[in-house]
Design an enzyme around this catalytic site. Sequence first.
Site, short mmCIF file in Angstrom:
data_model
loop_
_atom_site.label_atom_id
_atom_site.label_comp_id
_atom_site.label_asym_id
_atom_site.label_seq_id
_atom_site.Cartn_x
_atom_site.Cartn_y
_atom_site.Cartn_z
N CYS A 1 -0.36 -2.20 -19.73
CA CYS A 1 0.45 -3.43 -19.76
C CYS A 1 -0.31 -4.59 -19.10
CB CYS A 1 1.80 -3.21 -19.08
SG CYS A 1 1.72 -3.08 -17.27
N CYS B 1 -0.68 -4.50 -15.20
CA CYS B 1 -1.67 -3.51 -14.75
C CYS B 1 -3.09 -3.97 -15.06
CB CYS B 1 -1.39 -2.15 -15.37
SG CYS B 1 -0.03 -1.25 -14.58
N CYS C 1 3.55 1.46 -20.76
CA CYS C 1 2.24 1.37 -20.12
C CYS C 1 1.77 2.77 -19.72
CB CYS C 1 2.31 0.47 -18.90
SG CYS C 1 0.75 0.37 -17.97
N CYS D 1 1.36 2.43 -15.32
CA CYS D 1 2.53 2.27 -14.44
C CYS D 1 3.78 2.94 -15.01
CB CYS D 1 2.81 0.81 -14.15
SG CYS D 1 3.47 -0.13 -15.56
N ASP E 1 31.86 18.61 35.56
CA ASP E 1 32.59 19.77 35.05
C ASP E 1 33.97 19.35 34.55
OD1 ASP E 1 30.49 21.42 35.63
OD2 ASP E 1 31.27 22.01 37.59
#
Length: 532
Positions: free
Chosen positions: A21, A24, A112, A115, A347
Amino acid sequence: MFPLTVENKHVAQLLLSTGTCPRCIFRFCGVDFHAPYKLPYKELLNELQKFLETEKDELISEVPNPPPKKIRLQELEDGIDGMDNLSQNGEGKISIIEDGSIASKNSNLNVCNVCLGILQDFCEKEFIKKVCQKVEASGFEFTNLVLSISFPPQLSVREHAAWLLVKQEMGKQSLSLERNDTVQLKEAYKWITHPLFSEELGVPIDGKSLFEVSVVFAHPETVEDCHFLRAICPDCFKPAKNKQSVFTRMAVMKALNKIKEEDFRKQFPCPPNSPKAVCSVVEIECAHGAVFVAGRYNKYSRNLPQTPWIIDGERKLDSSVEELISDHLLTVFKAESFNFSSSGREDVDVRTLGNGRPFAIELVNPHRVHFTSQEIKELQQKINNSSNKIQVRDLQLVTREAIGHMKEGEEEKTKTYSALIWTNKAIQRKDIEFLDDIKDLKIDQKTPLRVLHRRPLAVRTRIIHSMEAHYVDEHHFRLYLKTQAGTYIKEFVHGDFGRTKPNICSLMDVTADILELDVESVDVDWPPALDD
């Protein structure tokens, strides 16, 4: 201005022709400024086509069909966690796949090969808007947020393959390409989506924010992309108890850094094969970091434990100091759970008087976190009105770091007690006056029998700083003690069958026992006192 240059043209055309793509392509061409990534996908693709036109102005035949610019979201009748389907005018849709995740199915989109659609489908405003709708519906209060994105680990394998491809092509031109010369997928995704999330939610993205929105992507179709690495680098993939798969991103990255290039090329195609479907969103979750509330409590009951008293799975008493305070905080802060801590403990039959005992409560994943000082005062009053067994003061919000003050030098702190003591022999005032003169008495205490089931066997040296005896009658006197924190007062009185030495019995040469014990003060200067 288009970010690629003539020098990038060959690499860009190669990547585009193999199914990568535009965003990228920018990443592997080293485009490290944000603006080009933020352009709409269709516009990017058109600009890239123009850039790669031949001298005859013919479009490259390998250019994939552009994806739709907008992705519209439609409701599913049974969507997961409130996430809806994504659709584009009926042409494509986000649908539930077999494992219940959300995936985009768009016939017009060539996914793509690097990716897997992350920088195509999931950067668009409509997807961001749908995530934000879920964030707003979560009910959390927040003034900023941190965005946590989890990508499938096989994306790292595909990025590595694309990098080797580009590196090889650039080498033919006597150029080099290091791994850090490319822009990482997560960085590019942040550049594109952070401004969109911030705009939609009206708050800034802040890496230090306590409010986290996590989005988890998966891609079942390519899940086996990583598997060859385990055979080549088995040491990188060790099972972990809290991990469902050994193929974590960190393990995959470790293997990719270790594997030789020639071995990688033999096992995985460079460029990577194009997938049929984009990634799916399998989880969108919101969570808020813990907030902390501190104060001091008084305990007026001699039949109330500090924490729930459960023995062998059976509850012995109905309530506890912890619950009487925390139940109100859980409700108001809308928290999932809590963790209670204090400066020591008393306690079940011991009262805590004076200024009370410091405590802190961690509230886990609170949905409400912003309170005015007046609201905190009202919360304190509500706690105090709910029970006559305890009272709370100085209630306030604190930081995680501030809680350390409560524990700092805990054994060096002092505590003051009042004990009503019985003796088997008749006594007179003169028999107890010598106790007032004893200062900084060192005693050795072997772990008391009554707590041996939950404390390790040890001998602990403690200091009785001072004592003041008040005569009551011939078999009773009241003893005020100032001691080192961590001293077992009951055992100092009766001796615990000789396990605490010296003790009141040995000092007075009598048999003595403690009838009542009160904590008069805990000398820890925290949390800060507040005006009423």
